[in-house]
Write an enzyme that holds these catalytic residues in place. Sequence first.
Site, mmCIF file in Angstrom:
data_model
loop_
_atom_site.group_PDB
_atom_site.id
_atom_site.type_symbol
_atom_site.label_atom_id
_atom_site.label_comp_id
_atom_site.label_asym_id
_atom_site.label_seq_id
_atom_site.Cartn_x
_atom_site.Cartn_y
_atom_site.Cartn_z
ATOM 1 N N LYS A 148 39.216 53.358 43.039
ATOM 2 C CA LYS A 148 39.569 54.686 42.533
ATOM 3 C C LYS A 148 40.226 55.539 43.620
ATOM 4 O O LYS A 148 41.010 56.426 43.322
ATOM 5 C CB LYS A 148 38.322 55.404 42.012
HETATM 6 C C1 LIG Z 1 36.389 52.053 37.460
HETATM 7 C C2 LIG Z 1 36.023 50.687 37.865
HETATM 8 C C3 LIG Z 1 36.379 49.572 37.099
HETATM 9 C C4 LIG Z 1 37.070 49.696 35.755
HETATM 10 O O1 LIG Z 1 38.369 50.208 35.871
HETATM 11 P P1 LIG Z 1 39.110 50.807 34.574
HETATM 12 O O2 LIG Z 1 40.371 51.390 35.090
HETATM 13 O O3 LIG Z 1 38.185 51.837 34.014
HETATM 14 O O4 LIG Z 1 39.311 49.673 33.632
HETATM 15 C C5 LIG Z 1 36.088 48.310 37.585
HETATM 16 N N1 LIG Z 1 35.442 48.157 38.761
HETATM 17 C C6 LIG Z 1 35.062 49.199 39.519
HETATM 18 C C7 LIG Z 1 34.342 48.943 40.787
HETATM 19 C C8 LIG Z 1 35.344 50.492 39.106
HETATM 20 O O5 LIG Z 1 34.982 51.530 39.868
#
Ligand SMILES: *Cc1c(COP(=O)(O)O)cnc(C)c1O
Length: 468
Positions: free
Chosen positions: A112
Amino acid sequence: MKYVSTRGSAPALDFEEVTLAGLASDGGLYVPETWPSFSTDEIARLAGLPYAELAQKVMQPFVGDSLTPERLLELTRQAYGRFAHAGVTPLKQLDERQWVLELFHGPTLAFKDVALQLLGLLFEEFLGRRDDHLTIVGATSGDTGSAAIDAVAGRAKIDIFMLHPHGRVSDVQRRQMTTVLAPNVHNIAIDGSFDDAQAMVKRMFNDAAMTGTFGIAAVNSINWARLMAQVVYYFYAALQLGAPQRKVAFSVPTGNFGDVFAGYVAARMGLPIERLIVATNVNDILHRALSTGDYSAGTVTPTAAPSMDIQVSSNFERLLFDAGGRDGAAMAEQMRRFESSKAIQLTNAQRQSAAALFTSARADANDMAQAMRWAHEECGEVLDPHTAIALHAARAATDLTADVPVVTLATAHPAKFVDAVERATGVRPPLPSRVGDLFEREEACSRLPGNYDAVAAFVAERATPKHG
Ligand SMILES: *Cc1c(COP(=O)(O)O)cnc(C)c1O
């Protein structure tokens, strides 16, 4: 570049406006009016660029006139300068076919950060041009919250209210949010699931009493700029593996369908992607939707990969809109049916168009643990539970063309989910020094019932109105 809503009736916005917006006013999500595309020669010329320069080149067509190329490059250098690895998102080889792209070298140890470090700078840049104040309201299953808070803590003209499901995020995830004591940061633990929290946030974006007073913005992947920043690493990995001459497949641990939708965008821009593998845990609505056309939400089962414990994936609407021929009125009707009955069938056009690029796989706790053990014992790599789910799906994709490499997106540092990692592998990966004294710091968080009015009142009491 103009952005249009998936539900067809909200006004078109430019990049600056779409970055500061939440949901479109018709309840839809913004997408670019057309997909920019790069020729094979243009893609070939991107090979070997440092990450921040590649990011500027890939994102510029989406940004349009909102930022000059020079300014965008300054912002990408600043955002990615905070990463702990000089390659920003380094690519590692596991075996002849399998690779992992490490997206967790940012300040809060999950992918993120790649988008949110840039988004924090974009907010500040655009707010600096206006007299406005921004109220960020978000829901997090763990990682968006800490990454967003890190990106905006202490910034003037921004308040952030972050909802997480009480007791359903890991200790590291919670502490990364609640130990940031800046006065513009408000953590809220709600009684309920991530889907409940996300539904409240969506409702606030549609609540005229709130949006009339506050400039409510999104940091969830309903925010277009976030997805845009994630397109970059698909190019980065594919170029290192021989694109545009060679096709590459990606396996993506999926929750809200944001990360994998960014891969879809890269493909629409001309990057030769052989396949996008949508990996889910037992919360498998996307696997069912893509394999049988049945898009129906069940109840959420908590797992060791909490960021994928989602039944309603916001960004799936963007795919359904594009794959279904971009008919906003039909999309509005389809989503209205989904919102009332929690179940719809994909149309034939949506299914066929999605099947050209996507496959899907579901991993249970045992599949996840086995993939983690394989990576550890055979390749010497310790993976987090989310990454292990995608690696399981990557290794299960035995029908791929022989010479196509498969890149698993490593979305979190294993230390973020240390108990699950230790259960599967016996190894307890240490927290990197950049998060240092996390367990010594003081926490601040308000607990609220899973009730929209309580949350709206809490925000209204503490937020600053949009015009000062
Ligand atoms: C947010 C997240 C996901 C999922 O990603 P999306 O964009 O919501 O599909 C997968 N793994 C981790 C560690 C995350 O923080």
